[in-house]
Design an enzyme around this catalytic site. Structure first.
Site, PDB file in Angstrom:
ATOM      1  N   TYR A 199      69.028 -14.987 -28.751  1.00 45.48           N
ATOM      2  CA  TYR A 199      67.804 -15.515 -28.146  1.00 45.48           C
ATOM      3  C   TYR A 199      67.123 -14.425 -27.324  1.00 45.48           C
ATOM      4  O   TYR A 199      67.603 -14.018 -26.270  1.00 45.48           O
ATOM      5  CB  TYR A 199      68.106 -16.715 -27.252  1.00 45.48           C
ATOM      6  CG  TYR A 199      68.803 -17.869 -27.944  1.00 45.48           C
ATOM      7  CD1 TYR A 199      68.761 -18.019 -29.331  1.00 45.48           C
ATOM      8  CD2 TYR A 199      69.507 -18.817 -27.206  1.00 45.48           C
ATOM      9  CE1 TYR A 199      69.398 -19.088 -29.954  1.00 45.48           C
ATOM     10  CE2 TYR A 199      70.141 -19.886 -27.821  1.00 45.48           C
ATOM     11  CZ  TYR A 199      70.093 -20.008 -29.198  1.00 45.48           C
ATOM     12  OH  TYR A 199      70.731 -21.068 -29.811  1.00 45.48           O
ATOM     13  N   HIS A 257      77.997 -18.356 -34.122  1.00 41.89           N
ATOM     14  CA  HIS A 257      76.679 -18.969 -34.282  1.00 41.89           C
ATOM     15  C   HIS A 257      76.392 -19.372 -35.730  1.00 41.89           C
ATOM     16  O   HIS A 257      75.806 -20.426 -35.989  1.00 41.89           O
ATOM     17  CB  HIS A 257      75.621 -17.976 -33.786  1.00 41.89           C
ATOM     18  CG  HIS A 257      74.349 -18.587 -33.345  1.00 41.89           C
ATOM     19  ND1 HIS A 257      73.414 -17.895 -32.604  1.00 41.89           N
ATOM     20  CD2 HIS A 257      73.817 -19.810 -33.534  1.00 41.89           C
ATOM     21  CE1 HIS A 257      72.379 -18.667 -32.361  1.00 41.89           C
ATOM     22  NE2 HIS A 257      72.595 -19.836 -32.917  1.00 41.89           N
ATOM     23  N   SER A 274      68.782 -29.308 -31.282  1.00 37.41           N
ATOM     24  CA  SER A 274      67.506 -29.888 -31.745  1.00 37.41           C
ATOM     25  C   SER A 274      67.586 -31.403 -31.906  1.00 37.41           C
ATOM     26  O   SER A 274      67.143 -31.943 -32.925  1.00 37.41           O
ATOM     27  CB  SER A 274      67.067 -29.231 -33.055  1.00 37.41           C
ATOM     28  OG  SER A 274      66.848 -27.863 -32.890  1.00 37.41           O
ATOM     29  N   PRO A 275      68.146 -32.129 -30.926  1.00 35.82           N
ATOM     30  CA  PRO A 275      68.230 -33.586 -31.050  1.00 35.82           C
ATOM     31  C   PRO A 275      66.866 -34.264 -31.015  1.00 35.82           C
ATOM     32  O   PRO A 275      66.756 -35.443 -31.371  1.00 35.82           O
ATOM     33  CB  PRO A 275      69.084 -33.991 -29.844  1.00 35.82           C
ATOM     34  CG  PRO A 275      68.803 -32.930 -28.827  1.00 35.82           C
ATOM     35  CD  PRO A 275      68.676 -31.656 -29.623  1.00 35.82           C
ATOM     36  N   LEU A 276      65.841 -33.519 -30.606  1.00 39.36           N
ATOM     37  CA  LEU A 276      64.476 -34.053 -30.578  1.00 39.36           C
ATOM     38  C   LEU A 276      63.637 -33.521 -31.735  1.00 39.36           C
ATOM     39  O   LEU A 276      62.409 -33.556 -31.687  1.00 39.36           O
ATOM     40  CB  LEU A 276      63.801 -33.708 -29.237  1.00 39.36           C
ATOM     41  CG  LEU A 276      64.474 -34.331 -28.014  1.00 39.36           C
ATOM     42  CD1 LEU A 276      63.817 -33.849 -26.723  1.00 39.36           C
ATOM     43  CD2 LEU A 276      64.430 -35.853 -28.088  1.00 39.36           C
ATOM     44  N   GLY A 277      64.326 -33.037 -32.784  1.00 31.11           N
ATOM     45  CA  GLY A 277      63.577 -32.545 -33.946  1.00 31.11           C
ATOM     46  C   GLY A 277      62.602 -31.454 -33.577  1.00 31.11           C
ATOM     47  O   GLY A 277      61.483 -31.407 -34.092  1.00 31.11           O
ATOM     48  N   ARG A 278      63.041 -30.558 -32.687  1.00 25.94           N
ATOM     49  CA  ARG A 278      62.229 -29.435 -32.204  1.00 25.94           C
ATOM     50  C   ARG A 278      60.890 -29.911 -31.626  1.00 25.94           C
ATOM     51  O   ARG A 278      59.875 -29.234 -31.718  1.00 25.94           O
ATOM     52  CB  ARG A 278      62.017 -28.403 -33.313  1.00 25.94           C
ATOM     53  CG  ARG A 278      63.342 -27.876 -33.868  1.00 25.94           C
ATOM     54  CD  ARG A 278      63.177 -26.550 -34.564  1.00 25.94           C
ATOM     55  NE  ARG A 278      64.430 -26.098 -35.158  1.00 25.94           N
ATOM     56  CZ  ARG A 278      65.398 -25.439 -34.532  1.00 25.94           C
ATOM     57  NH1 ARG A 278      65.250 -25.159 -33.244  1.00 25.94           N
ATOM     58  NH2 ARG A 278      66.490 -25.058 -35.149  1.00 25.94           N
ATOM     59  N   GLY A 279      60.912 -31.086 -31.029  1.00 24.30           N
ATOM     60  CA  GLY A 279      59.725 -31.623 -30.365  1.00 24.30           C
ATOM     61  C   GLY A 279      58.911 -32.565 -31.221  1.00 24.30           C
ATOM     62  O   GLY A 279      58.083 -33.324 -30.695  1.00 24.30           O
ATOM     63  N   PHE A 280      59.132 -32.569 -32.534  1.00 22.22           N
ATOM     64  CA  PHE A 280      58.331 -33.424 -33.412  1.00 22.22           C
ATOM     65  C   PHE A 280      58.591 -34.902 -33.129  1.00 22.22           C
ATOM     66  O   PHE A 280      57.677 -35.731 -33.173  1.00 22.22           O
ATOM     67  CB  PHE A 280      58.637 -33.101 -34.877  1.00 22.22           C
ATOM     68  CG  PHE A 280      57.668 -33.725 -35.848  1.00 22.22           C
ATOM     69  CD1 PHE A 280      56.468 -33.100 -36.137  1.00 22.22           C
ATOM     70  CD2 PHE A 280      57.964 -34.925 -36.481  1.00 22.22           C
ATOM     71  CE1 PHE A 280      55.566 -33.671 -37.031  1.00 22.22           C
ATOM     72  CE2 PHE A 280      57.077 -35.503 -37.375  1.00 22.22           C
ATOM     73  CZ  PHE A 280      55.874 -34.880 -37.653  1.00 22.22           C
TER      74      PHE A 280
END
Length: 338
Positions: free
Chosen positions: A61, A129, A208-214
């Site tokens: 990162y 990773h 990404s439990p929020l679908g990368r914000g989508f």
């Protein structure tokens, strides 16, 4: 006063006690457009206040910048947090290059770099990773196990591996955590990895439990709504016809959110958190954010319980999602699934 979230044990009774929700720090340094350093540091403080104690980073990162950014926070709160970082994604001066290395020499090189940048003597949870199938797991995990013996690492983790690979690795050395994408939109891990983790007592850490914000509605079409530097513009499911089709799948999420007086993000997090009961394992999602308000919103999702009827309404979503998670899926576990 901020209400603190519940706690669980990472990787069973021998692991550290951590908040049932962690914090993914990736977006602070890269991938999601410009960031505000002061706001990001305030968000880290909010995480600790809320009991979000698993802090997740990686050497990839920002090519180490994320670890360096976290160092002052880690130094100030070393005994209060569980620090996780990762190795295996090799980056160079070429911004488009992503190599994967799991060989013994690289493991040792990578851990020394992370220890230096983070300013610590020991990493609490050290992940591989990504998997390079050309390197035997016995070599990679064996090298990681040596780091435990030397006191440089306390616990081992893997990311994006299949159930069979998790079992193979665990036979070399106990694995405390498995981190892979898992959300209402991404359920590949349920094919084999989740079952293996439950069988072995490995904590599952959904990224990404929020679908990368989508899933939160923060953007509708990445190609139109996000900056040129935002990597979500390259992810197939977030642009064009795919994005339009996928947005329509969120109707039950919004309906359930309204019934709970919650946000769509909180419903998405509550869903992945409740996978713990469904599959019989410990689940600690690591949503990322750069805002204190969103951090507190995310943490509050741990107090939402979805009904059986609501879970049934959400069940069909993942199978209907249009587009892959990445433009190149070759480095994911699903590409190696039997």
């Amino acid at each position: 006063m901020t209400t603190r979230i519940d706690t669980v044990r990472l990787g069973g009774q021998d692991g550290p006690e951590i908040g049932v929700q962690g914090f993914g720090a990736m977006g602070i340094s890269e991938f999601y457009g410009d960031t505000d350093e002061a706001a990001a540091r305030d968000t880290l403080d909010a995480a600790l206040e809320a009991g979000v104690t698993l802090i997740d980073t990686a050497d990839a990162y920002g090519r180490g910048a994320n670890e360096e950014f976290l160092a002052p926070f880690v130094a100030a709160h070393r005994d209060e947090i569980t620090l996780a970082t990762k190795f295996a994604i090799e980056r160079t001066d070429d911004p488009t290059y992503r190599g994967i290395r799991n060989d013994r020499a690289y493991v040792r090189q990578a851990v020394e770099g992370s220890l230096r940048r983070l300013g610590v003597e020991t990493i609490d949870l050290y992940y591989m990773h990504r998997r390079d199938p050309s390197v035997p797991l016995a070599e990679s995990v064996g090298a990681m196990a040596e780091l435990v013996q030397e006191g440089k690492v306390k616990h081992l983790g893997l990311s994006e591996v299949t159930g069979a690979e998790l079992r193979e690795a665990y036979a070399v050395h106990p694995i405390a955590a498995l981190q892979s994408e898992w959300s209402l939109f991404s359920r590949d891990v349920e094919r084999s990895a989740v079952g293996a983790a439950a069988e072995l007592g490995v904590t599952f850490v959904p990224y990404s439990p929020l679908g990368r914000g989508f899933l939160t509605g923060s953007f509708a079409d990445a190609s139109k709504d996000l900056s040129d530097s935002d990597f979500r513009r390259a992810q197939p499911r977030f642009s064009g016809e795919n994005a339009e089709r996928n947005a329509a799948l969120l109707a039950p999420v919004h309906k359930i959110a309204a019934a709970h007086g919650a946000t769509a993000a909180q419903v998405a997090l509550a869903w992945v958190q409740q996978r713990a009961q469904v599959h019989g394992l410990t689940v600690v999602p690591i949503p990322g954010t750069r805002k204190r308000s969103r951090l507190l919103e995310n943490a509050a999702a741990t107090r939402i319980t979805l009904t059986d009827a609501e879970l049934a309404d959400l069940e069909p979503i993942a199978a209907q999602v249009a587009g892959d998670r990445y433009p190149d899926m070759s480095f994911t576990a699903v590409a190696r699934e039997a």
